[in-house]
Scaffold this active site. Structure first.
Site, mmCIF file in Angstrom:
data_model
loop_
_atom_site.group_PDB
_atom_site.id
_atom_site.type_symbol
_atom_site.label_atom_id
_atom_site.label_comp_id
_atom_site.label_asym_id
_atom_site.label_seq_id
_atom_site.Cartn_x
_atom_site.Cartn_y
_atom_site.Cartn_z
ATOM 1 N N GLY A 82 0.941 -1.291 0.037
ATOM 2 C CA GLY A 82 -0.034 0.047 -0.136
ATOM 3 C C GLY A 82 0.855 1.339 0.008
ATOM 4 C CB ILE A 137 3.616 2.123 4.461
ATOM 5 C CG1 ILE A 137 2.822 2.862 5.379
ATOM 6 C CG2 ILE A 137 4.741 1.819 5.329
ATOM 7 C CD1 ILE A 137 2.427 2.814 6.632
ATOM 8 C CB SER A 174 -0.541 -6.964 -1.309
ATOM 9 O OG SER A 174 -1.022 -7.074 -2.831
ATOM 10 N NE ARG A 175 -6.755 -6.601 1.131
ATOM 11 C CZ ARG A 175 -7.403 -5.453 1.754
ATOM 12 N NH1 ARG A 175 -8.217 -5.885 2.842
ATOM 13 N NH2 ARG A 175 -6.684 -4.500 1.502
ATOM 14 N NE ARG A 179 -1.537 -1.032 14.827
ATOM 15 C CZ ARG A 179 -1.208 -0.108 14.242
ATOM 16 N NH1 ARG A 179 0.132 0.081 14.146
ATOM 17 N NH2 ARG A 179 -2.075 1.169 14.145
ATOM 18 C CD GLU A 183 2.899 -1.908 20.040
ATOM 19 O OE1 GLU A 183 2.496 -0.698 20.064
ATOM 20 O OE2 GLU A 183 3.557 -1.984 19.077
ATOM 21 C CG HIS A 192 3.795 1.641 17.874
ATOM 22 N ND1 HIS A 192 2.773 0.858 18.043
ATOM 23 C CD2 HIS A 192 3.580 2.412 16.590
ATOM 24 C CE1 HIS A 192 1.828 1.025 17.199
ATOM 25 N NE2 HIS A 192 2.255 1.794 16.262
ATOM 26 C CB ALA A 246 7.680 3.768 12.271
HETATM 27 O O1 LIG Z 1 1.282 2.633 14.041
HETATM 28 C C1 LIG Z 1 0.866 3.937 14.127
HETATM 29 C C2 LIG Z 1 -0.259 4.255 13.463
HETATM 30 O O2 LIG Z 1 -1.060 3.322 12.736
HETATM 31 O O3 LIG Z 1 -0.454 5.369 12.922
#
Ligand SMILES: O=CC(=O)O
Length: 333
Positions: A173, A175, A194-195, A252, A281, A299, A301
């Site tokens: 996608g 990212i 991907s899907r 995730r 988390e 977490h 990023a």
């Molecule tokens: O992990 C962070 C987000 O989904 O924005």
């Protein structure tokens, strides 16, 4: 409690604007602060009492809350939706939407808005940074030097080359495409799962992560977490990736079977991992801490000073558009 009372008093100050509730931890209250130009009214701008507590103290608001702004980790499931019969918009300042029951929102005719493309570059930067760090052992080298007393021999284990490696991206996608763009500059060979195969993407497509792992040196996880992708990286996938293989997860935590990942890392079944996300988390299994082939990040990023400014704007713009009878600017559904 003082804050809570203040917010309740403020909420009782009647105005005819649609009501918005911030469903998230106190540190997120910066996301939405009152402004006289708003065409909506924030019920709890600073104190953020949990939704259940707020509604038990202010039962009349159950039928007045028209939108909630909910941060990642603050679940919006059928039980929460049930409490808010007047809800028309769920706005999340996150890229992931696994904390929101999208099908229940759809069923109830509730719109959902997300972060759109805001975080894609930051997350892709982090994915590549983690990959370089794991393969060239940068954090491990830093620890090594800091532990050294002067004049001790620099006998540090070799890293592995990134240039030219075969990279498997899971989730092509927004990212995933940014990650691919960056790694092309390292002459890496990109393929993806991907899907569905993407008609406009020319990289080789694999319909399963297992096949992708079999043919690549690195897996980078950029996909959503849902029932189909939970533990998409299991022991079989890790063994297929093989001894020198590296896994980077900026999606995730639950995309990977974390217990199996730890075992594979400890037993050198894979080469290393760069992890920005974890299964439970904020818990991070302590066993990771003693492994030099793992780079950990809390977490983080998505979080840069630029992205935080941006997300405030997106949340405000979504609410403003929605309450002007326009479509949200970054719709999810
Ligand atoms: O992990 C962070 C987000 O989904 O924005």
């Amino acid at each position: 409690m003082a804050d809570l009372n203040e917010s309740i008093e403020e909420s009782q100050e009647n105005n005819n604007l649609p009501k918005v509730f911030l469903h998230g931890p106190p540190e997120f209250s910066f996301i939405l602060q009152p402004n006289p130009s708003h065409n909506f009214h924030i019920l709890n701008p600073s104190s953020l009492p949990p939704l259940h507590q707020f509604l038990s103290l202010n039962p009349h608001h159950a039928s007045s809350i028209a939108a909630i702004v909910c941060t990642g980790g603050y679940t919006v499931n059928a039980d929460v939706l049930q409490l808010l019969p007047a809800l028309r918009l769920v706005c999340t300042p996150s890229a992931g939407t696994d904390h929101i029951d999208l099908s229940e929102c759809r069923r109830r005719g509730i719109q959902v808005a997300g972060a759109g493309n805001l975080f894609s570059e930051d997350v892709a930067d982090m994915a590549v940074a983690l990959l370089i760090d794991v393969s060239r052992k940068i954090s491990a080298a830093d620890r090594f030097l800091r532990r050294q007393v002067q004049n001790v021999s620099w006998n540090f284990p070799l890293g592995s080359k990134l240039t030219g490696k075969k990279i498997g991206i899971v989730g092509m996608g927004r990212i995933g495409s940014e990650v691919a763009k960056r790694l092309e500059a390292f002459s890496c060979m990109i393929s993806y799962n991907s899907r569905n195969k993407k008609p406009l993407v020319s990289y080789p497509y694999y319909s399963t992560v297992l096949e992708l792992a079999t043919d690549t040196n690195v897996l980078i996880l950029c996909c959503d977490l849902n029932d189909q992708t939970r533990h998409i990286v299991n022991k079989e996938v890790m063994l297929a990736l093989g001894k020198g293989g590296i896994i980077v997860n900026v999606g995730r935590g639950a995309l990977i079977d974390e217990k199996e990942l730890l075992k594979c890392l400890i037993e050198d079944e894979i080469g290393g991992a760069g992890l920005d996300v974890f299964e439970n988390e904020p818990h991070v299994p302590k066993d990771f801490f003693s492994l030099d082939n793992v780079v950990l990040s809390p977490h983080a990023a998505v979080v840069t000073s630029e992205s935080l400014m941006g997300i405030r704007q997106i949340v405000e713009q979504n609410l403003t558009a929605f309450f002007s009878n326009k479509a949200p600017i970054t719709p999810v559904i």
